[in-house]
Design an enzyme around this catalytic site. Sequence first.
Site, PDB file in Angstrom:
ATOM      1  N   PRO A  86     -29.688  -0.186 -14.921  1.00  0.00           N
ATOM      2  CA  PRO A  86     -30.301  -1.280 -15.690  1.00  0.00           C
ATOM      3  C   PRO A  86     -31.693  -1.680 -15.189  1.00  0.00           C
ATOM      4  CG  PRO A  86     -28.199  -1.976 -14.697  1.00  0.00           C
ATOM      5  CD  PRO A  86     -28.444  -0.575 -14.262  1.00  0.00           C
ATOM      6  N   GLU A 113     -21.821  -1.114  -7.788  1.00  0.00           N
ATOM      7  CA  GLU A 113     -22.850  -2.126  -7.576  1.00  0.00           C
ATOM      8  C   GLU A 113     -24.211  -1.462  -7.442  1.00  0.00           C
ATOM      9  OE1 GLU A 113     -23.225  -5.577  -7.313  1.00  0.00           O
ATOM     10  OE2 GLU A 113     -21.394  -5.285  -8.450  1.00  0.00           O
ATOM     11  N   ARG A 150     -30.985  15.198 -31.423  1.00  0.00           N
ATOM     12  CA  ARG A 150     -31.323  15.260 -32.854  1.00  0.00           C
ATOM     13  C   ARG A 150     -32.786  15.623 -33.084  1.00  0.00           C
ATOM     14  NH1 ARG A 150     -33.614  10.678 -34.832  1.00  0.00           N
ATOM     15  NH2 ARG A 150     -32.745  10.785 -36.922  1.00  0.00           N
ATOM     16  N   ASP A 165     -38.267   8.678 -39.481  1.00  0.00           N
ATOM     17  CA  ASP A 165     -37.423   7.689 -38.801  1.00  0.00           C
ATOM     18  C   ASP A 165     -38.209   6.442 -38.443  1.00  0.00           C
ATOM     19  OD1 ASP A 165     -35.260   9.317 -38.661  1.00  0.00           O
ATOM     20  OD2 ASP A 165     -35.540   9.895 -36.567  1.00  0.00           O
TER      21      ASP A 165
HETATM   22  N1  ADE Z   1     -25.776   1.337 -16.243  1.00  0.00           N
HETATM   23  C1  ADE Z   1     -25.357   0.056 -16.356  1.00  0.00           C
HETATM   24  N2  ADE Z   1     -26.078  -0.615 -17.257  1.00  0.00           N
HETATM   25  C2  ADE Z   1     -27.005   0.262 -17.744  1.00  0.00           C
HETATM   26  C3  ADE Z   1     -28.045   0.152 -18.697  1.00  0.00           C
HETATM   27  N3  ADE Z   1     -28.305  -0.977 -19.351  1.00  0.00           N
HETATM   28  N4  ADE Z   1     -28.795   1.246 -18.931  1.00  0.00           N
HETATM   29  C4  ADE Z   1     -28.557   2.388 -18.268  1.00  0.00           C
HETATM   30  N5  ADE Z   1     -27.598   2.551 -17.360  1.00  0.00           N
HETATM   31  C5  ADE Z   1     -26.819   1.490 -17.088  1.00  0.00           C
END
Ligand code: ADE
Length: 223
Positions: A86, A113, A150, A165
């Site tokens: 994230p 974590e 794709r 697209d």
């Molecule tokens: N792993 C956990 N959350 C994620 C996200 N938002 N994007 C990519 N990998 C992740």
Amino acid sequence: MNIHYLTLFPEMYQGVLNTSILGRAKEKGIVNYHAVNFRDYSGNKHNKVDDYPYGGGAGMVLKPEPVFNAMEAMDLKSPRVILMCPQGRPFNQKMAEELSEEEDIVFICGHYEGYDERIRTLVTDEVSIGDYVLTGGELASMTMTDAIVRLIPGVLSREESHQEDSFSTGMLEHPHYTRPREYRGMEVPEVLLNGNHALIEQWRREESLKRTRERRPDLLSDQ
Ligand code: ADE
């Protein structure tokens, strides 16, 4: 293209990668998918892949050995190695286009974590699919795979073309209509029925711009 997934849950990929356009791309021999369980590369007799963080704190950390060992066993020449995380760079259409030209892509998918920081020395890109936290990187890597595959020439048929697209053009797509001409009192716009292609194009451009202004003005200011 070969796409490799380092994961503790290879079974998660079965349905998605064997279905619809992703499955067809594989059958056509355009792409191959390899989901590798990195627990098989733990290098210890208990097959342990995570451990407590040095310095203390909540949660477990993914150990470096399973990921290093699995990468070495794959022995790829010059792969793009993407750490699903994230904290990574937000995924977008431009990145999908760029990755669709690669020979080998490796997705590293953790469920913890965190990753031991030394894993990052193996990585070319850290990518997030959005500002929310998933339980693991698998769904994120499948989402990216879908957007990338794709775009590989030969995957989509002419009818499924991606040239127009949303995002490829820098704008959202215009509205679409099909038969019937009137449905529950809702009419198809007259301009689409008269066969004047110049007028239709103009209408589509205007609608596309209007929709982008209303829903995603950030796309217009990015240009
Ligand atoms: N792993 C956990 N959350 C994620 C996200 N938002 N994007 C990519 N990998 C992740």
